[in-house]
Design an enzyme around this catalytic site. Structure first.
Site, PDB file in Angstrom:
ATOM      1  N   MET A  30       2.640  -4.774  -9.112  1.00  0.00           N
ATOM      2  CA  MET A  30       1.757  -4.178 -10.126  1.00  0.00           C
ATOM      3  C   MET A  30       1.852  -2.653 -10.039  1.00  0.00           C
ATOM      4  O   MET A  30       0.973  -1.941 -10.528  1.00  0.00           O
ATOM      5  CB  MET A  30       0.322  -4.655  -9.925  1.00  0.00           C
ATOM      6  CG  MET A  30       0.200  -6.166 -10.118  1.00  0.00           C
ATOM      7  SD  MET A  30      -1.417  -6.704 -10.677  1.00  0.00           S
ATOM      8  CE  MET A  30      -2.445  -6.138  -9.338  1.00  0.00           C
ATOM      9  N   ASN A  32       2.093   1.274  -8.384  1.00  0.00           N
ATOM     10  CA  ASN A  32       1.410   2.064  -7.362  1.00  0.00           C
ATOM     11  C   ASN A  32       2.011   1.729  -5.995  1.00  0.00           C
ATOM     12  O   ASN A  32       1.329   1.340  -5.048  1.00  0.00           O
ATOM     13  CB  ASN A  32      -0.102   1.801  -7.397  1.00  0.00           C
ATOM     14  CG  ASN A  32      -0.843   2.884  -6.652  1.00  0.00           C
ATOM     15  OD1 ASN A  32      -1.563   2.615  -5.708  1.00  0.00           O
ATOM     16  ND2 ASN A  32      -0.635   4.118  -7.029  1.00  0.00           N
ATOM     17  N   LEU A  33       3.303   1.906  -5.930  1.00  0.00           N
ATOM     18  CA  LEU A  33       4.078   1.373  -4.806  1.00  0.00           C
ATOM     19  C   LEU A  33       3.832   2.137  -3.507  1.00  0.00           C
ATOM     20  O   LEU A  33       3.630   3.342  -3.513  1.00  0.00           O
ATOM     21  CB  LEU A  33       5.577   1.420  -5.162  1.00  0.00           C
ATOM     22  CG  LEU A  33       5.950   0.701  -6.458  1.00  0.00           C
ATOM     23  CD1 LEU A  33       7.457   0.782  -6.688  1.00  0.00           C
ATOM     24  CD2 LEU A  33       5.494  -0.753  -6.454  1.00  0.00           C
ATOM     25  N   GLY A  36       5.046  -0.853   1.844  1.00  0.00           N
ATOM     26  CA  GLY A  36       5.148  -2.315   1.878  1.00  0.00           C
ATOM     27  C   GLY A  36       6.040  -2.817   0.745  1.00  0.00           C
ATOM     28  O   GLY A  36       6.909  -3.674   0.939  1.00  0.00           O
ATOM     29  N   HIS A  37       5.827  -2.269  -0.455  1.00  0.00           N
ATOM     30  CA  HIS A  37       6.670  -2.676  -1.601  1.00  0.00           C
ATOM     31  C   HIS A  37       8.129  -2.278  -1.359  1.00  0.00           C
ATOM     32  O   HIS A  37       9.050  -3.027  -1.695  1.00  0.00           O
ATOM     33  CB  HIS A  37       6.212  -1.979  -2.883  1.00  0.00           C
ATOM     34  CG  HIS A  37       4.845  -2.366  -3.348  1.00  0.00           C
ATOM     35  ND1 HIS A  37       3.769  -1.505  -3.314  1.00  0.00           N
ATOM     36  CD2 HIS A  37       4.385  -3.526  -3.883  1.00  0.00           C
ATOM     37  CE1 HIS A  37       2.707  -2.113  -3.821  1.00  0.00           C
ATOM     38  NE2 HIS A  37       3.052  -3.334  -4.161  1.00  0.00           N
ATOM     39  N   GLN A 154      -1.495 -16.428  -2.484  1.00  0.00           N
ATOM     40  CA  GLN A 154      -0.611 -16.232  -3.650  1.00  0.00           C
ATOM     41  C   GLN A 154       0.798 -16.763  -3.346  1.00  0.00           C
ATOM     42  O   GLN A 154       1.400 -17.478  -4.145  1.00  0.00           O
ATOM     43  CB  GLN A 154      -0.555 -14.736  -3.988  1.00  0.00           C
ATOM     44  CG  GLN A 154       0.526 -14.368  -4.970  1.00  0.00           C
ATOM     45  CD  GLN A 154       0.453 -12.913  -5.399  1.00  0.00           C
ATOM     46  OE1 GLN A 154      -0.381 -12.554  -6.212  1.00  0.00           O
ATOM     47  NE2 GLN A 154       1.324 -12.061  -4.875  1.00  0.00           N
TER      48      GLN A 154
END
Ligand code: PAF
Length: 302
Positions: A30, A32-33, A36-37, A154
Site C-alpha cells: 500500500m 509508504n515503503l 521491510g518492503h 493475511q
C-alpha cells in the site's frame, strides 16, 4: 528507476512480452515503503527475473472510521526507494482503475479464518484484502508473490485463496523485519509520538518472553497447557497494559491458525508442534501487529 504504470492494460501489454521466458514476481504493497518492503523486493529478485511492486491504498480493506483517508501516500519517495533495490515496474492504479464499480457487487470471502484475531475488530478487512489480492494476481499473473509474516493472518488467508481458487502463484513468506530495538517495521509506526515510539518495542519483548516461557514446558495434557497459558497470558497482558497498550487481542494458535489441541497432536504421535503467538495492540493512534513462532514439546499420553 522502475517504470510506473497507472493503467491495467498498459502494464499487461508490457508483461505479456515477458511471460513465456521470464519469471515474474509481484510484491503487493500500500506504499509508504520502509526497509521491510524493500526486503520483500530483494527476496522477489532472488525468485524472479522481473519484479512488479504494486502500490495501492485499497479502500475495500478499510472499515468505517479507519485511516483510509489519512493513510500516507508517498509515491515519489516510494519510487526513489524502489530504485535502490532495482524493482522493475511499479503498478500504482487509481481507485477507479481498480474498482470501476464500488462497492463491487462481486465479493471474495475466505470464511471462518477471517472472523478471528484481526477479523474480530475489523470484520470486513479480509474480504477487502481477498478481492484486491485476487485482482492483482489476475492483472499481473505473477509466478511468485511475496508477503511479509508480520501480517500472519493475511498471509494464511492468501495461501488459502491460492489453494481454493487454484492460482498458479507460489507464495513466499518473508520473516518480520525489525528496527534495532525489536519493533516490527510498519507504515503505521509513524503514527507513534516520540514517547510512544520508545515504548513500542515492549510488544515484541512481551511476545518473545511469553514464547520463551512456553517453550520450556513439556505438556502431557490439554489442561496442563491451558493452565500455564492462562497464567502467562495474564502476566503478558498486564505488562502491556502497564506500558500503555490497549490490547486488541493476544492469542496463541497453531501455525495454521487453529486452536492448540494437545490431545489431537498426541494421537498423531507427534512430540513437538509449531505454534504462533499473535497480538494486535493500540499505542496512541497506532494499531501495532506482531507475532512470534515457537515449538513446544509434548509428553506422550501413555
Ligand atoms: O499488506 C498490505 O500492505 C495489504 O494488505 C496488501 C496485501 C497490499 C493488500 O492491499
Amino acid at each position: 528507476m522502475p517504470i510506473i504504470y497507472h493503467h491495467i492494460s498498459a502494464l499487461q501489454t508490457t508483461l505479456k512480452a515477458y511471460r513465456s521466458h521470464k519469471r515474474i514476481a509481484l510484491v503487493p504493497t500500500m506504499g509508504n515503503l520502509h526497509a521491510g518492503h524493500l526486503e520483500l523486493v530483494k527476496i522477489a529478485k532472488q525468485h524472479a527475473d522481473i519484479v512488479v511492486v504494486s502500490i495501492f491504498v485499497n479502500p475495500t480493506q478499510f472499515g468505517v472510521g479507519e485511516d483510509f483517508d489519512s493513510y500516507p501516500r508517498t509515491l515519489d519517495d516510494d519510487v526513489a526507494k524502489l530504485t535502490t533495490v532495482n524493482a522493475d515496474y511499479v503498478f500504482a492504479p487509481s481507485v477507479d482503475e481498480m474498482y470501476p464499480v464500488l462497492p463491487a457487487p462481486t465479493s471474495i470471502s475466505a470464511g471462518m479464518i477471517t472472523k478471528q484475531l484481526c477479523g474480530q475488530s475489523r470484520p470486513t478487512h479480509f474480504d477487502g484484502v481477498g478481492i484486491v489480492v485476487a485482482k492483482l494476481f489476475n492483472i499481473v499473473q505473477p509466478d511468485v508473490a511475496i508477503f511479509g509474516q508480520k501480517d500472519y493472518q493475511q498471509l494464511t488467508i492468501i495461501r488459502q485463496l491460492v489453494r481454493d481458487l487454484s492460482y498458479p502463484v507460489a507464495i513466499i513468506a518473508v520473516p518480520i523485519i525489525r528496527a534495532g530495538d525489536g519493533l516490527a517495521l510498519s507504515s503505521r509506526n509513524q503514527y507513534l509520538s516520540e514517547a510512544e515510539r520508545e515504548v513500542a518495542p515492549v510488544l515484541h519483548q512481551a511476545l518473545h518472553k511469553l514464547a520463551q516461557q512456553l517453550k520450556h514446558g513439556i505438556y502431557s495434557t490439554q489442561s496442563e497447557f491451558n493452565d500455564l497459558l492462562d497464567v502467562l497470558l495474564k502476566q503478558t497482558r498486564m505488562r502491556l497494559v502497564k506500558a500503555g497498550f490497549i490490547i486488541d487481542y493476544l492469542e496463541i494458535k497453531t501455525t495454521q491458525l487453529e486452536p492448540v489441541q494437545i490431545d489431537k497432536v498426541q494421537t498423531q504421535n507427534k512430540q513437538t508442534q509449531d505454534l504462533i503467538i499473535l497480538a494486535a495492540a493500540w499505542l496512541g493512534r497506532a494499531r501495532l501487529l506482531d507475532n512470534e513462532t515457537l515449538s513446544i514439546s509434548y509428553a506422550s499420553s501413555h
